[in-house]
Design a protein around this motif. Structure first.
Motif, PDB file in Angstrom:
ATOM      1  N   LEU A   1       0.887  -1.208   0.187  1.00 31.27           N
ATOM      2  CA  LEU A   1      -0.115   0.039  -0.148  1.00 31.27           C
ATOM      3  C   LEU A   1       0.672   1.201   0.211  1.00 31.27           C
ATOM      4  N   PHE A   2       1.913   1.274   0.638  1.00 35.80           N
ATOM      5  CA  PHE A   2       2.625   2.482   0.850  1.00 35.80           C
ATOM      6  C   PHE A   2       4.177   2.352   0.236  1.00 35.80           C
ATOM      7  N   PRO A   3       4.582   3.268  -0.701  1.00 34.04           N
ATOM      8  CA  PRO A   3       5.941   2.829  -1.215  1.00 34.04           C
ATOM      9  C   PRO A   3       7.058   3.183  -0.169  1.00 34.04           C
ATOM     10  N   SER A   4       8.152   2.709  -0.609  1.00 30.59           N
ATOM     11  CA  SER A   4       9.321   3.106   0.347  1.00 30.59           C
ATOM     12  C   SER A   4       9.467   4.864   0.611  1.00 30.59           C
TER      13      SER A   4
ATOM     14  N   GLY B   1      14.720   7.774   3.482  1.00 29.98           N
ATOM     15  CA  GLY B   1      15.388   8.758   2.829  1.00 29.98           C
ATOM     16  C   GLY B   1      15.191  10.094   3.681  1.00 29.98           C
ATOM     17  N   THR B   2      15.593  11.303   2.751  1.00 26.71           N
ATOM     18  CA  THR B   2      15.496  12.537   3.335  1.00 26.71           C
ATOM     19  C   THR B   2      14.412  13.402   2.634  1.00 26.71           C
ATOM     20  N   TRP B   3      13.663  14.030   3.519  1.00 21.74           N
ATOM     21  CA  TRP B   3      12.524  15.023   2.890  1.00 21.74           C
ATOM     22  C   TRP B   3      12.815  16.398   3.518  1.00 21.74           C
ATOM     23  N   ILE B   4      12.515  17.426   2.457  1.00 24.90           N
ATOM     24  CA  ILE B   4      12.965  18.686   2.818  1.00 24.90           C
ATOM     25  C   ILE B   4      11.697  19.543   2.671  1.00 24.90           C
ATOM     26  N   GLY B   5      11.410  20.414   3.472  1.00 25.18           N
ATOM     27  CA  GLY B   5      10.233  21.357   3.212  1.00 25.18           C
ATOM     28  C   GLY B   5      10.235  22.435   4.427  1.00 25.18           C
ATOM     29  N   GLU B   6       9.095  22.689   4.844  1.00 29.67           N
ATOM     30  CA  GLU B   6       8.989  23.829   5.845  1.00 29.67           C
ATOM     31  C   GLU B   6       7.615  23.642   6.515  1.00 29.67           C
ATOM     32  N   MET B   7       7.609  24.254   7.839  1.00 35.51           N
ATOM     33  CA  MET B   7       6.634  24.364   8.899  1.00 35.51           C
ATOM     34  C   MET B   7       6.036  25.621   9.088  1.00 35.51           C
ATOM     35  N   GLN B   8       4.906  25.727   9.402  1.00 30.50           N
ATOM     36  CA  GLN B   8       4.233  27.056   9.958  1.00 30.50           C
ATOM     37  C   GLN B   8       3.804  26.827  11.133  1.00 30.50           C
ATOM     38  N   SER B   9       4.113  27.690  12.353  1.00 28.33           N
ATOM     39  CA  SER B   9       3.516  27.147  13.553  1.00 28.33           C
ATOM     40  C   SER B   9       2.806  28.556  14.218  1.00 28.33           C
ATOM     41  N   ASN B  10       1.834  28.402  15.136  1.00 26.77           N
ATOM     42  CA  ASN B  10       1.264  29.267  15.788  1.00 26.77           C
ATOM     43  C   ASN B  10       2.062  29.827  16.971  1.00 26.77           C
ATOM     44  N   TYR B  11       3.259  29.251  17.262  1.00 27.63           N
ATOM     45  CA  TYR B  11       4.145  29.399  18.284  1.00 27.63           C
ATOM     46  C   TYR B  11       4.387  31.108  18.470  1.00 27.63           C
TER      47      TYR B  11
ATOM     48  N   VAL C   1      13.331   6.447   8.222  1.00 24.05           N
ATOM     49  CA  VAL C   1      13.857   5.022   8.058  1.00 24.05           C
ATOM     50  C   VAL C   1      12.594   4.186   7.946  1.00 24.05           C
ATOM     51  N   HIS C   2      12.291   3.830   6.714  1.00 28.92           N
ATOM     52  CA  HIS C   2      11.198   2.897   6.546  1.00 28.92           C
ATOM     53  C   HIS C   2      11.552   1.363   6.175  1.00 28.92           C
ATOM     54  N   ASN C   3      11.238   0.641   7.114  1.00 26.21           N
ATOM     55  CA  ASN C   3      11.256  -0.849   6.833  1.00 26.21           C
ATOM     56  C   ASN C   3       9.872  -1.280   6.530  1.00 26.21           C
ATOM     57  N   PHE C   4       9.708  -2.796   6.236  1.00 32.00           N
ATOM     58  CA  PHE C   4       8.479  -3.047   5.578  1.00 32.00           C
ATOM     59  C   PHE C   4       7.493  -2.948   6.691  1.00 32.00           C
ATOM     60  N   ASP C   5       7.628  -2.976   7.772  1.00 30.84           N
ATOM     61  CA  ASP C   5       6.468  -2.880   8.751  1.00 30.84           C
ATOM     62  C   ASP C   5       6.795  -2.126   9.856  1.00 30.84           C
ATOM     63  N   LYS C   6       7.645  -1.114   9.743  1.00 27.10           N
ATOM     64  CA  LYS C   6       8.014  -0.072  10.543  1.00 27.10           C
ATOM     65  C   LYS C   6       8.682   1.117  10.059  1.00 27.10           C
ATOM     66  N   ILE C   7       8.303   2.152  10.505  1.00 29.66           N
ATOM     67  CA  ILE C   7       8.604   3.583  10.042  1.00 29.66           C
ATOM     68  C   ILE C   7       8.968   4.637  11.117  1.00 29.66           C
ATOM     69  N   THR C   8      10.109   5.225  11.135  1.00 26.78           N
ATOM     70  CA  THR C   8      10.567   6.183  12.181  1.00 26.78           C
ATOM     71  C   THR C   8      11.042   7.574  11.429  1.00 26.78           C
TER      72      THR C   8
ATOM     73  N   LYS D   1       2.023   5.117  12.841  1.00 26.25           N
ATOM     74  CA  LYS D   1       1.128   4.320  12.030  1.00 26.25           C
ATOM     75  C   LYS D   1       0.820   4.681  10.638  1.00 26.25           C
ATOM     76  N   LEU D   2       0.864   3.673   9.874  1.00 28.00           N
ATOM     77  CA  LEU D   2       0.506   3.898   8.267  1.00 28.00           C
ATOM     78  C   LEU D   2      -0.926   3.280   8.397  1.00 28.00           C
ATOM     79  N   GLU D   3      -1.907   4.226   7.453  1.00 26.47           N
ATOM     80  CA  GLU D   3      -3.313   3.937   7.584  1.00 26.47           C
ATOM     81  C   GLU D   3      -3.484   4.277   5.844  1.00 26.47           C
ATOM     82  N   PHE D   4      -4.225   3.420   5.204  1.00 28.51           N
ATOM     83  CA  PHE D   4      -4.716   3.579   3.854  1.00 28.51           C
ATOM     84  C   PHE D   4      -6.420   3.398   3.742  1.00 28.51           C
ATOM     85  N   VAL D   5      -6.840   4.882   3.716  1.00 26.99           N
ATOM     86  CA  VAL D   5      -8.132   4.988   3.773  1.00 26.99           C
ATOM     87  C   VAL D   5      -8.560   4.740   2.179  1.00 26.99           C
TER      88      VAL D   5
END
Length: 203
Positions: free
Chosen positions: A72-75, A78-88, A107-114, A130-134
């Motif tokens: 259901l989920f591809p691997s 790796g590294t993901w780059i982006g931005e966050m917006q906070s109300n802090y 870090v994405h293994n078959f049944d574990k992601i961190t 948790k990975l969830e496919f709706v």
């Protein structure tokens, strides 16, 4: 957490068991009408299927041939780059932080992601992922709780805290979502895959 279509998984196990029973009976020259033959074949079927399941979980699940219909989920490794917006609100300036550059190391293994999220001021580490496919909405969600540890130089205005993030996959290489923390802050997250390698520093 499962990354397989359960119905297809059951169908594959049953159909492969039937094929293996037939092939092994030919190899061992056994008559499947005899109970003694099944006592010989069943342990062999289990051994073969366990080996291929291990091989699948270790390597094969990432292959594009299984993507979408079985996996259901591809691997996301790796590294993901982006931005966050906070109300802090910065207690010194009394203003919002604005756009915050961020980097997620996944870090994405078959049944574990961190997920490790890095900004210029803090680092957060995920737990209870948790990975969830709706299926009804064809949505792929990544939900995780995290512990955020600000830089020691900023502990006078930002303490360690916990939170939860929900990310929605947009294709294979983009994710958007939101988060909230137990100190009352919340915000938005936008990520795009930068590299399949896990970087040590924000580019």
């Amino acid at each position: 957490m499962t990354n397989l279509d359960i119905k297809k998984k059951i169908w594959i196990i049953l159909s492969s068991s039937v094929v293996l029973a037939f092939v092994l009976s030919l190899i061992n020259k056994l008559n499947l009408n005899e109970l003694s033959s099944w006592m010989t074949i069943v342990p062999q079927i289990i051994s073969v299927e366990l080996f291929f399941y291990w091989l699948f979980k270790k390597f094969l699940w990432q292959h594009k041939i299984f993507s979408g219909w079985l996996v259901l989920f591809p691997s996301l490794d790796g590294t993901w780059i982006g931005e966050m917006q906070s109300n802090y609100i910065n207690p010194e300036t009394k203003e919002k932080m604005g756009t915050i550059p961020c980097m997620a190391i996944i870090v994405h293994n078959f049944d574990k992601i961190t997920i490790k999220m890095v900004t210029l001021e803090s680092v957060s580490f995920s737990f209870s992922e948790k990975l969830e496919f709706v299926k009804e909405k064809n949505e792929k969600l990544i939900t995780y709780s995290f512990i955020n540890d600000p830089s020691l130089l900023l502990d006078y205005r930002s303490n360690s805290h916990k939170g939860t993030a929900i990310l929605l996959m947009n294709g294979k290489n983009k994710m958007t979502g939101s988060y909230y923390t137990n100190r009352g802050t919340k915000g938005l997250i936008n990520l795009e895959r930068f590299s399949k390698k896990k970087l040590d520093e924000m580019p």
